[in-house]
Design a protein around this motif. Structure first.
Motif, mmCIF file in Angstrom:
data_model
loop_
_atom_site.group_PDB
_atom_site.id
_atom_site.type_symbol
_atom_site.label_atom_id
_atom_site.label_comp_id
_atom_site.label_asym_id
_atom_site.label_seq_id
_atom_site.Cartn_x
_atom_site.Cartn_y
_atom_site.Cartn_z
ATOM 1 N N ILE A 199 0.863 -1.182 0.000
ATOM 2 C CA ILE A 199 0.000 0.000 0.000
ATOM 3 C C ILE A 199 0.898 1.228 0.000
ATOM 4 O O ILE A 199 1.771 1.379 0.866
ATOM 5 N N CYS A 212 -0.088 -2.148 -10.469
ATOM 6 C CA CYS A 212 -0.556 -1.036 -9.638
ATOM 7 C C CYS A 212 -2.012 -0.648 -9.920
ATOM 8 O O CYS A 212 -2.444 -0.655 -11.065
ATOM 9 N N VAL A 213 -2.706 -0.283 -8.860
ATOM 10 C CA VAL A 213 -4.044 0.294 -8.998
ATOM 11 C C VAL A 213 -4.068 1.590 -8.195
ATOM 12 O O VAL A 213 -3.684 1.598 -7.026
ATOM 13 N N LEU A 241 -1.425 -1.047 -4.194
ATOM 14 C CA LEU A 241 -2.533 -0.103 -4.099
ATOM 15 C C LEU A 241 -1.946 1.269 -3.821
ATOM 16 O O LEU A 241 -1.276 1.466 -2.798
ATOM 17 N N ILE A 269 -6.068 4.233 -6.215
ATOM 18 C CA ILE A 269 -7.329 4.276 -5.478
ATOM 19 C C ILE A 269 -7.600 5.721 -5.040
ATOM 20 O O ILE A 269 -6.721 6.360 -4.445
ATOM 21 N N ILE A 324 -10.769 -0.583 -2.420
ATOM 22 C CA ILE A 324 -9.589 -1.443 -2.258
ATOM 23 C C ILE A 324 -10.001 -2.911 -2.361
ATOM 24 O O ILE A 324 -9.354 -3.705 -3.063
ATOM 25 N N ALA A 354 -10.639 -3.901 -5.882
ATOM 26 C CA ALA A 354 -9.389 -4.059 -6.643
ATOM 27 C C ALA A 354 -8.700 -5.375 -6.294
ATOM 28 O O ALA A 354 -8.185 -6.078 -7.168
#
Ligand SMILES: Nc1ncnc2c1ncn2[C@@H]1O[C@H](COP(=O)(O)OP(=O)(O)OP(=O)(O)O)[C@@H](O)[C@H]1O
Ligand SMILES: [Mg+2]
Length: 209
Positions: free
Chosen positions: A12, A182-183, A133, A185, A198, A201
């Protein structure tokens, strides 16, 4: 093909006060609730005795020295916690990892991508997070939250507005370069809303039933 063992490695990332620690705790609880037999390890970087050198006080390191301190802490953390846990099949949730070193030292402190990538290769090697994330929030809101959170670990918080704007752009750039890992948010909302984004995802990217 990057291998991270049978366990899952989730990192994260994001700027100060984005909600990383809050969301890591919520994700850990959700995994335990919804994934049968999931063993979850919650951890963070920088870790160990090096942490205080980096997040407290106002010592000015050269960017390379600072990156090396982060990677020194990371080398220990990988051997002591991350790799053994992944090998046991656990879910490792890590509050900050190498993308923070890339954003903070590589971009904002201008060490450059190449040097941070070289250190990554040497220290971390083939291992990559299965999912990263990136919590995105306007700088002013994140800093305001961070000020409420802690009064001792403020070294990076105090680095000025331009520094934090650069960080935010850096995380976007990092995400754009590795969209499969990668995402991004949107972290500028209620805790529960961010948590649901989250969780969506994680389910989508890691095929959680
Ligand atoms: N979505 C949210 N809305 C409002 N406040 C939040 C939200 N998420 C977290 N907070 C609060 O903001 C503060 C910072 O959150 P947190 O410590 O989780 O952020 P962080 O990204 O881990 O920060 P740091 O980079 O400083 O470690 C905490 O007081 C937390 O309770
Ligand atoms: Mg935190």
């Amino acid at each position: 093909m990057p291998i991270s063992g049978p366990g899952r490695f989730i990192t994260i990332e994001g700027g100060e006060g984005a909600g990383k620690s809050t969301q890591l705790g919520l994700l850990a609880a959700r995994l335990k609730l919804e994934v049968k037999n999931a063993g979850v390890v919650e951890t963070r970087e920088p870790n160990g005795p090096i942490r205080n050198l980096l997040v407290q006080g106002d010592r000015s390191w050269t960017p390379m020295a600072e990156a090396l301190l982060h990677f020194a802490a990371r080398a220990e953390h990988l051997e002591e916690t991350v790799r053994p846990s992944l090998a046991e099949g656990l879910w490792v949730l890590c509050d900050r990892f190498a993308d923070s070193t890339m954003a903070y030292q590589g971009y904002a402190q201008e060490l450059g991508r190449d040097r941070v990538e070289a250190l990554y290769e040497m220290v971390v090697g083939e291992l990559k997070p299965d999912l990263t994330l990136i919590l995105d929030i306007p700088v002013a809101i994140g800093l305001d939250r961070a000020m409420r959170r802690d009064i001792t670990e403020t070294r990076y918080e105090r680095m000025g507005r331009a520094f934090h704007e650069t960080l935010r752009t850096a995380f976007h750039d990092i995400a754009a370069r590795e969209p499969e890992r990668c995402v991004v948010i949107d972290a500028n909302g209620p805790v529960e809303t961010v948590h649901e984004a989250i969780w969506a995802a994680v389910k989508d990217r890691l095929n959680v039933e």
